[in-house]
Write a protein that holds these residues in place. Structure first.
Motif, PDB file in Angstrom:
ATOM      1  N   ASP A  76      21.057  35.900 -38.689  1.00 33.92           N
ATOM      2  CA  ASP A  76      21.615  36.561 -37.497  1.00 33.92           C
ATOM      3  C   ASP A  76      21.448  38.078 -37.572  1.00 33.92           C
ATOM      4  OD1 ASP A  76      23.275  34.153 -36.190  1.00 33.92           O
ATOM      5  OD2 ASP A  76      23.514  34.116 -38.375  1.00 33.92           O
ATOM      6  N   ASP A  77      21.470  38.651 -38.799  1.00 32.97           N
ATOM      7  CA  ASP A  77      21.261  40.087 -38.966  1.00 32.97           C
ATOM      8  C   ASP A  77      19.829  40.458 -38.579  1.00 32.97           C
ATOM      9  OD1 ASP A  77      23.841  40.366 -40.025  1.00 32.97           O
ATOM     10  OD2 ASP A  77      23.137  39.921 -42.044  1.00 32.97           O
ATOM     11  N   VAL A  78      18.898  39.629 -38.998  1.00 35.37           N
ATOM     12  CA  VAL A  78      17.481  39.882 -38.715  1.00 35.37           C
ATOM     13  C   VAL A  78      17.227  39.783 -37.215  1.00 35.37           C
ATOM     14  CG1 VAL A  78      15.116  39.193 -39.235  1.00 35.37           C
ATOM     15  CG2 VAL A  78      16.903  38.904 -40.966  1.00 35.37           C
ATOM     16  N   VAL A  79      17.814  38.787 -36.579  1.00 34.71           N
ATOM     17  CA  VAL A  79      17.650  38.605 -35.133  1.00 34.71           C
ATOM     18  C   VAL A  79      18.309  39.757 -34.369  1.00 34.71           C
ATOM     19  CG1 VAL A  79      18.227  37.117 -33.174  1.00 34.71           C
ATOM     20  CG2 VAL A  79      17.402  36.110 -35.306  1.00 34.71           C
ATOM     21  N   ALA A  80      19.442  40.242 -34.869  1.00 36.78           N
ATOM     22  CA  ALA A  80      20.103  41.387 -34.222  1.00 36.78           C
ATOM     23  C   ALA A  80      19.201  42.606 -34.239  1.00 36.78           C
ATOM     24  CB  ALA A  80      21.422  41.693 -34.930  1.00 36.78           C
TER      25      ALA A  80
END
Length: 327
Positions: A76-80
């Protein structure tokens, strides 16, 4: 000595295989169906560009790279970060368009009025280089002549080209950059650069290149926040000095965008920064660990007071000058 090339042996992978690969790199995946949605929507290869800042060996992307991410990194951090970069592109596209229109209009107005006896001065060997003139029919005008306003012009008037104020409206920003560089006389280049208060011709040319490269990255969906410019930005009004590696960074390019936009409209420049601050604030709320990397790469911080220094600098300079005179 160049490294010896080897055969390419990697093969396409399924979504399940991609998830397993991410896990091996240390990425936390708590919701597999959602993670598969991310991969199906964004693509494993594209998402990989946004993994870089989370890797333990970052910023090294050469043989030193090990792909292992920092502990606690979630997909989710990477997608953010991916969506933050998308926000950057969307925000900048709007304001880069405003800068491009201003540059285009300035070139058309200044040089069309200077050479008002020749509406097609952009192919005049007394104004531009012979190399530009030779390449212009195939590299620029071939697509321009298919535009309806240009077709209507040629249906009514004689001549190989439509006048500058029609033709140049459909030139790409890259075409405009090449045209500026192809002007024979420095005084003609100065007419354009001085309009934007940059009196060093080569410095202004470096601004045009930086703007084009950021604009192209935005238009084609490339990574923006960590991009590297092909050429360095010269020190000038936009960037009086640089820190290490900033001349070819997005951070340096953003200083140019800010400067050029302020020559067009201070209000629009402030609007841009408000949008950039909002985008970074949203990112930091989702993944605070990435803040140091983003601030070093972009120079964007969600502290709104810092942006208004651009407005205060001219007044501060006047105050300093007046104090020195009194002394």
């Amino acid at each position: 000595m160049p490294r010896r090339k080897i055969p390419y042996t990697k093969r396409a992978t399924t979504l399940d295989e991609q998830l397993e690969k991410l896990r091996r790199h240390g990425v936390i995946i708590s919701d597999e169906p959602k993670a598969k949605e991310y991969l199906a929507d964004i693509g494993y290869y594209r998402l990989g560009f946004y993994l870089f800042p989370f890797e333990q060996t970052y910023p090294h992307l050469d043989h030193r790279r090990q792909h292992i991410v920092n502990p606690g990194t979630r997909i989710d951090d990477v997608v953010a970060l991916y969506y933050f970069d998308m926000d950057l592109r969307n925000i900048l596209n709007k304001y880069l368009s405003r800068i491009e229109v201003a540059i285009r209009t300035t070139i058309i107005y200044e040089l069309s009025n200077k050479y008002n006896s020749n509406p097609t001065w952009f192919v005049d060997p007394n104004v531009v280089s012979s190399d530009f003139i030779r390449k212009f029919p195939n590299e620029a005008y071939r697509s321009i002549k298919n535009k309806l306003p240009i077709q209507r012009h040629h249906a009514k008037y004689l001549g190989q080209y439509a006048p500058a104020w029609k033709t140049m409206e459909f030139m790409t920003f890259g075409n405009l950059e090449v045209l500026y560089d192809s002007l024979i006389w420095d005084r003609d280049k100065s007419l354009i650069s001085s309009h934007f208060r940059e009196f060093a011709i080569e410095t202004f040319k470096s601004y045009l290149t930086a703007i084009r490269e950021v604009r192209n990255a935005c238009a084609h969906g490339n990574v923006v926040f960590g991009m590297t410019l092909s050429n360095g930005i010269r020190a000038g009004q936009a960037c009086p000095s640089f820190s290490a590696n900033e001349q070819q960074s997005f951070k340096g390019a953003l200083r140019v965008v800010d400067y050029m936009l302020r020559q067009v409209s201070v209000n629009r420049a402030n609007d841009m920064w408000n949008e950039l601050w909002s985008a970074t604030s949203r990112l930091y709320k989702k993944t605070p660990a990435i803040r140091a990397v983003i601030e070093s790469q972009t120079g964007i911080t969600p502290h709104k007071n810092s942006g208004f220094m651009h407005l205060l600098r001219p007044f501060l300079k006047k105050i300093v000058k007046s104090v020195k005179k009194k002394r």
